[in-house]
Design an enzyme around this catalytic site. Structure first.
Site, PDB file in Angstrom:
ATOM      1  N   HIS A 133       0.781  -1.241   0.000  1.00  0.00           N
ATOM      2  CA  HIS A 133       0.000   0.000   0.000  1.00  0.00           C
ATOM      3  C   HIS A 133       0.811   1.288   0.000  1.00  0.00           C
ATOM      4  CE1 HIS A 133      -0.168  -0.141   4.727  1.00  0.00           C
ATOM      5  NE2 HIS A 133       1.017  -0.430   4.257  1.00  0.00           N
ATOM      6  N   HIS A 134       2.155   1.193  -0.003  1.00  0.00           N
ATOM      7  CA  HIS A 134       2.972   2.427   0.018  1.00  0.00           C
ATOM      8  C   HIS A 134       3.465   2.853  -1.359  1.00  0.00           C
ATOM      9  CE1 HIS A 134       2.937   2.364   4.340  1.00  0.00           C
ATOM     10  NE2 HIS A 134       3.651   1.253   4.429  1.00  0.00           N
ATOM     11  N   GLY A 135       3.237   2.042  -2.387  1.00  0.00           N
ATOM     12  CA  GLY A 135       3.728   2.397  -3.723  1.00  0.00           C
ATOM     13  C   GLY A 135       3.017   3.633  -4.272  1.00  0.00           C
ATOM     14  N   ASP A 175      -0.891   5.043   2.886  1.00  0.00           N
ATOM     15  CA  ASP A 175      -0.730   6.336   2.202  1.00  0.00           C
ATOM     16  C   ASP A 175      -0.866   6.262   0.687  1.00  0.00           C
ATOM     17  OD1 ASP A 175       1.660   4.885   2.094  1.00  0.00           O
ATOM     18  OD2 ASP A 175       2.965   6.643   2.295  1.00  0.00           O
TER      19      ASP A 175
END
Length: 390
Positions: A133-135, A175
């Site tokens: 989920h941070h890409g 994020d």
């Protein structure tokens, strides 16, 4: 089983590997599946191999220049300085051979899950290899090269015209997914995570609510360090129920990081296995209440790969398949087989002992603070509901 569930997996998913001492270790996928097999909770007919995401699919979220950079980096053909501009070759996200193919397969696994559920072949799909989920659009971050959840949500919108509720219970703020849809009123993101005051990525404040047409469709509940089960579950349960009632999704996509556990080496929360029983249970209920059962679950963080992740992730599948055989002792066959390789003593039971850690001195203060955070996060919904009922 009343619902048809599928498990997206192949050994190829283990090729997403930075190096032998990196904390992100997809070997936990194999440990989880083996636990399920040794308790006879899954058979091969329910395992669906992932496909590779196409470049066109990746570029629904990611910049073509970035995708090209990932390809070159995996071939050792990208200069160090250029690589670092794309977040590649850093301590968090080192370059490894074939990284484009390995990353595109993780994304494709989540797209496989989407097609299984949206085509009616399954009600629920679990892809533990996903949840990165941070890409970002043009940058790798926090162990994540491509953002499979963001690509899957865009795919759900374009191919199936679906309103998506994304729920993230990783200890780190979701994020990358939030910013991908920050101005989109047809995607609602809900992230319950450890406050960014002490933890990467430092975002996920209550006042991050979306922008433009997407304002009011982003919800964040940053809980205090050392938060325990009861407070964490209250925040999750209250938020998910109220947000789902407000948004009324067509499908729910849950990211199930298992790093809020007390044993996790990278975070500062004090949860036990209790939360990993309840998180999928409530998601399952919400999926049936609003989405005709349509529920996709992906993995995420989780860095105690021996004692925590296999139990936590196995519980998602056991909930999906309504299998209650998840109390008492873990299968002795699984413990005996893996203890030889494990650097720690493997747990014998599904649940953690009551005295796993010393009592938290500030428990009441932390719980009170989390309650205030929850109220602030849900204020727009609650104030709107109050106005309507007047």
């Amino acid at each position: 089983m009343t619902d048809k569930s599928v498990f997206i997996y192949s050994e190829e998913l283990l090729k997403y590997k930075f190096n032998s001492h990196h904390p992100f270790n997809q070997f936990r996928l194999k440990l989880t599946l083996d636990l399920l097999k040794k308790m006879h909770a899954i058979n091969d007919s329910l395992i669906v191999p992932p496909r590779m995401a196409t470049e066109e699919e990746l570029c629904m979220i990611h910049d073509p220049d970035y995708v090209n950079a990932v390809k070159l980096a995996g071939l050792n053909q990208l200069e160090k300085e250029k690589a670092e501009n794309f977040g590649l070759g850093t301590e968090d996200t080192p370059v490894f051979p074939g990284m484009h193919e390995a990353s595109a397969l993780l994304v494709g696994g989540t797209l496989t899950a989407v097609d299984q559920v949206m085509s009616g072949q399954a009600d629920h799909a679990l892809h533990l290899g996903g949840g990165l989920h941070h890409g970002f659009r043009g940058k790798a971050s926090g162990f994540c090269i491509y953002n499979d959840s963001s690509v899957a949500i865009q795919y759900l919108q374009k191919k199936y015209n679906a309103r998506v509720l994304y729920v993230d219970t990783d200890a780190h703020h979701g994020d990358g997914v939030q910013w991908s849809f920050y101005d989109d009123p047809n995607v609602c993101t809900l992230s319950i995570h450890e406050t960014g005051r002490y933890l990467f990525p430092g975002t996920g404040n209550v006042n991050e609510r979306g922008q433009g047409k997407g304002y009011g469709f982003s919800f964040n509940i940053p809980v205090d360090a050392f938060t325990e089960d009861e407070s964490l579950l209250f925040a999750y349960s209250s938020a998910l129920k109220e947000v789902a009632e407000f948004f009324k999704p067509d499908i729910i996509l849950t990211q199930n990081g298992a790093d809020s556990h007390y044993y996790d080496p990278l975070t500062h929360l004090s949860a036990t296995m209790k939360i990993y029983r309840e998180i999928p249970k409530i998601a399952h209920e919400i999926a049936h209440q609003y989405c005709n059962g349509k529920w996709i679950a992906v993995g995420g963080g989780g860095y105690d790969i021996w004692r925590v992740v296999p139990r936590a992730w196995a519980l998602i599948w056991l909930e999906m398949t309504e299998n209650s055989n998840c109390y008492g002792s873990l299968p002795a066959e699984w413990i005996d087989f893996w203890q030889k390789e494990a650097p720690v003593t493997l747990p014998k039971m599904w649940d953690d002992p009551e005295d796993m850690y010393e009592p938290i001195p500030r428990k009441d203060e932390i719980s009170e603070k989390n309650m205030r955070t929850l109220e602030k996060a849900l204020y727009p919904i609650r104030s709107h509901t109050k106005t309507e009922s007047m």
